[in-house]
Design a protein around this motif. Structure first.
Motif, PDB file in Angstrom:
ATOM      1  N   GLY B  35      21.720  30.541  10.239  1.00  0.00           N
ATOM      2  CA  GLY B  35      22.635  30.780  10.193  1.00  0.00           C
ATOM      3  C   GLY B  35      22.657  31.291   8.701  1.00  0.00           C
ATOM      4  N   PRO B  36      23.890  30.767   8.244  1.00  0.00           N
ATOM      5  CA  PRO B  36      24.613  32.401   6.985  1.00  0.00           C
ATOM      6  C   PRO B  36      23.717  31.223   5.544  1.00  0.00           C
ATOM      7  N   ASN B  37      23.762  32.069   4.614  1.00  0.00           N
ATOM      8  CA  ASN B  37      23.192  31.423   3.462  1.00  0.00           C
ATOM      9  C   ASN B  37      23.687  31.002   3.043  1.00  0.00           C
ATOM     10  N   GLY B  38      23.487  29.323   2.038  1.00  0.00           N
ATOM     11  CA  GLY B  38      24.067  28.073   1.978  1.00  0.00           C
ATOM     12  C   GLY B  38      24.230  27.447   2.969  1.00  0.00           C
ATOM     13  N   ALA B  39      24.021  27.658   4.205  1.00  0.00           N
ATOM     14  CA  ALA B  39      23.822  26.126   5.092  1.00  0.00           C
ATOM     15  C   ALA B  39      23.514  25.737   5.231  1.00  0.00           C
ATOM     16  N   GLY B  40      22.653  25.562   4.574  1.00  0.00           N
ATOM     17  CA  GLY B  40      21.446  24.465   4.229  1.00  0.00           C
ATOM     18  C   GLY B  40      19.884  24.253   5.101  1.00  0.00           C
ATOM     19  N   LYS B  41      19.864  25.795   5.175  1.00  0.00           N
ATOM     20  CA  LYS B  41      19.055  25.061   6.582  1.00  0.00           C
ATOM     21  C   LYS B  41      17.838  25.706   5.844  1.00  0.00           C
ATOM     22  N   SER B  42      17.541  25.770   4.372  1.00  0.00           N
ATOM     23  CA  SER B  42      16.323  25.962   4.140  1.00  0.00           C
ATOM     24  C   SER B  42      16.011  24.311   3.569  1.00  0.00           C
ATOM     25  N   THR B  43      16.654  23.705   3.116  1.00  0.00           N
ATOM     26  CA  THR B  43      16.798  22.341   2.463  1.00  0.00           C
ATOM     27  C   THR B  43      16.961  21.202   3.981  1.00  0.00           C
ATOM     28  N   LEU B  44      17.119  21.694   4.859  1.00  0.00           N
ATOM     29  CA  LEU B  44      16.592  20.646   5.786  1.00  0.00           C
ATOM     30  C   LEU B  44      15.229  20.573   6.002  1.00  0.00           C
ATOM     31  N   LEU B  45      14.792  21.936   6.255  1.00  0.00           N
ATOM     32  CA  LEU B  45      13.375  22.035   5.957  1.00  0.00           C
ATOM     33  C   LEU B  45      12.598  21.501   5.478  1.00  0.00           C
ATOM     34  N   ARG B  46      12.821  20.708   4.602  1.00  0.00           N
ATOM     35  CA  ARG B  46      12.021  20.279   3.453  1.00  0.00           C
ATOM     36  C   ARG B  46      12.614  19.040   3.255  1.00  0.00           C
ATOM     37  N   ILE B  47      13.444  19.241   3.821  1.00  0.00           N
ATOM     38  CA  ILE B  47      13.535  16.512   4.085  1.00  0.00           C
ATOM     39  C   ILE B  47      13.642  17.016   5.555  1.00  0.00           C
ATOM     40  N   LEU B  48      12.537  18.060   6.937  1.00  0.00           N
ATOM     41  CA  LEU B  48      11.683  17.174   7.922  1.00  0.00           C
ATOM     42  C   LEU B  48       9.955  17.158   7.320  1.00  0.00           C
ATOM     43  N   CYS B  49       9.875  17.850   6.592  1.00  0.00           N
ATOM     44  CA  CYS B  49       8.649  17.428   5.681  1.00  0.00           C
ATOM     45  C   CYS B  49       8.617  16.780   4.861  1.00  0.00           C
ATOM     46  N   GLY B  50       9.385  16.166   4.262  1.00  0.00           N
ATOM     47  CA  GLY B  50       9.448  15.156   3.253  1.00  0.00           C
ATOM     48  C   GLY B  50       9.047  15.237   2.060  1.00  0.00           C
TER      49      GLY B  50
END
Lengths: 301, 255
Positions: B35-50
């Motif tokens: 996804g583009p910059n700022g789409a929330g990819k990295s945030t989603l990843l960090r939520i998936l691992c707590g």
């Protein structure tokens, strides 16, 4: 491990020096006075350097020292208020000051779900400035008590230990050693935090909880120390660096080394402060005068 | 099911960064989040691992609510590799890989034979055995990233989460790391990777999730997801798509 041997020999030599060297000949009374100075020196130097090592680890910042977080300035402020009210240095006031400012710094830094750790430094530095200004105000109001406050700000190991405060000081020292062992349990966490907060989080460290534990325990320790011997500077900033240069980055090794090196360094500085002039210099003056050239030498090497 | 996220919403102060995202990840999958910059990819990843807690919604790992699992326990199941690690203390490579055993150790506990074996295996798998005695800051960034992966493998995780692990590496190290992930995936480990390089993601991932403005915009295998219309819509860029001559997977060219 001949570095360890060297450090131990230095430590013993510094302790003996603290007892044997002085302007007057050794007798029973002088021995007692100097012994209590050596004990206070080991306690204060060790704890300041140990806390410096812990805090530099937690914040991943080589410039952090025990006084960055405001608890030392708080102790100085509390102590100054005590002097203004009662005319003498009172450890209880100093300790309450340190605890109060520590809690205040924590309250400012606290936010929901944010990174507490990074906000603690700024809150601590700001509060330190406020406390220093208030101490100046008290010095101006107090006038004649200025001299005692100066020792509180620069540190002084020659506290007279007698029946009125012996129990209090002994208790503080014992509690401090228990807290030091408690903090030492976290050396593995500090190793990991040097790789960043997300890495630490990913390995299962609860950063928020960890920061609170370290912040309050070190604040307590620094409050104890400053309330007895004043805000001795420089030991907590420089000794952990020397310890890391000599014993490597593992906190399991460099934290105990910091403790011993800090104690040694403060004992040497105190002996110098007692003997170099007719008047006794505040030991905090000597720690920087002796410490800076030594550090530059080691750093360049 | 390795990881399951139900109706996740996350916000920094007031901005909603993740809006009502649900997804499931089966054990053994190789999943790419793009996804583009700022789409929330990295945030989603960090939520998936707590590492981050969602404002609303539930994350389950191996059918257990992540809120009710001790953080060390989570680290025994899930390994997390971030984009670039800054090493403020110059540890030996070996010491760093040993830190991966942290979730299994109590304070002062000596590392056991099993811990040492896990470290040896991790160094072997990530191909860093030859650097073991070197200080970390003497290595190149590609080598350092492999050490970080070795440290994460020493956790013996069942799921590996990576946030743009190759974004600042040269071609050789990019392919070395992606091949390593492919091998680990072949041995049964689930891989979830956030990647900006759509071509690399397409070549290695079995399934892609396309994030756009905090929402899950589309998901599917690279063959169907990487098409001109979708990319035009999300990236506002007109692209040319060709098919990889060997792997038969869409590859994207700029016009």
């Amino acid at each position: 491990m001949n570095k360890l041997l060297l450090v131990s020999v230095l430590f013993i030599a510094a302790a003996l020096m603290g007892i044997l060297i002085g302007p007057t000949a050794l007798n029973g009374e002088i021995f007692q006075l100097r012994l209590s100075r050596v004990i206070l020196g080991v306690f204060a130097g060790g704890i300041l350097a140990f806390c410096g090592g812990i805090l530099q680890g937690l914040f991943g910042n080589p410039l952090v020292e025990p006084y960055t977080l405001g608890s030392a300035s708080g102790a100085a402020l509390g102590g100054s208020i005590g002097i203004l009210l009662f005319g003498t240095i009172n450890p209880v006031f100093a300790f309450l000051g340190s605890l109060g400012v520590g809690l205040f710094v924590y309250t400012i830094a606290r936010i929901e779900g944010g990174l507490l750790r990074d906000r603690l430094i700024l809150a601590g530095v700001v509060m330190s400035f406020l406390c220093s200004s208030l101490v100046m105000v008290i010095m101006v109001i107090g006038g004649r008590e200025l001299y005692e406050i100066l020792y509180l700000l620069m540190g002084y190991l020659g506290v007279i230990v007698d029946s009125s405060n012996r129990l209090l000081i002994a208790t503080l020292i014992i509690v401090s050693f228990v807290l030091v062992v408690f903090l030492y349990r976290y050396s593995r966490e500090l190793d990991i935090i040097s790789q960043g907060l997300e890495t630490a989080s990913g390995l299962g460290i609860n950063i928020q909880k960890f920061s609170i534990i370290i912040f309050f325990t070190t604040s307590l320790l620094i409050g104890f120390t400053v309330s007895i011997v004043g805000a001795i500077g420089f030991v907590g900033l420089i000794v952990p660096h020397i310890s890391k240069l000599l014993f490597g980055p593992k906190h399991l090794n460099n934290l105990p080394a910091s403790f011993i090196l800090g104690a040694t360094f403060l004992l040497i500085a105190d002996t110098v402060s007692r003997t170099i002039t007719v008047y006794e210099l505040p030991v905090g003056v000597v720690t920087s005068l002796v410490g800076v050239p030594f550090f530059i030498y080691l750093y360049k090497k | 099911m390795a990881i399951e996220a139900q109706q996740i919403t996350f916000s920094y102060v007031t901005d909603e960064v993740i809006k009502n995202v649900s997804l499931t990840i089966e054990q053994g999958e190789f999943l790419g989040i793009i996804g583009p910059n700022g789409a929330g990819k990295s945030t989603l990843l960090r939520i998936l691992c707590g590492i981050l807690q969602p404002r609303y919604g539930i994350v389950r790992i191996f059918d257990q609510n992540i809120k009710h699992i001790h953080s060390k326990r989570i680290a025994q199941h899930i390994g997390f590799v971030c984009q670039e690690t800054h090493f403020s203390l110059n540890f030996l490579v070996e010491d760093i890989v040993h830190m991966g055993r942290y979730p299994y150790l109590r304070a002062f506990q000596k590392q056991s034979k099993q811990d040492h074996k896990a470290v040896d295996d991790a160094c072997e798998a990530a191909d860093v055995s030859q650097f073991r005695k070197r200080p970390i800051n003497s290595l190149s960034s590609g080598e350092r990233q492999r050490v970080v992966i070795a440290r994460t493998l020493a956790q013996e995780p069942k799921v590996l989460l990576l946030d743009e692990p190759t974004s600042h590496l040269d071609l050789y190290h990019q392919s070395a790391i992606m091949e390593l992930l492919k091998k680990l995936n072949g041995q049964g480990m689930s891989i979830i990777i956030v990647n900006h390089d759509l071509n690399l993601a397409g070549l290695y991932c079995q399934r892609l999730i396309l994030m756009h403005r905090g929402e899950l915009y589309a998901e599917g295998p690279p063959q169907s997801l990487l098409n001109r219309e979708t990319l035009q819509e999300v990236y506002h860029t007109d692209v040319e798509i060709i098919i990889h001559p060997e792997k038969k997977i869409p590859q994207i060219l700029l016009k």
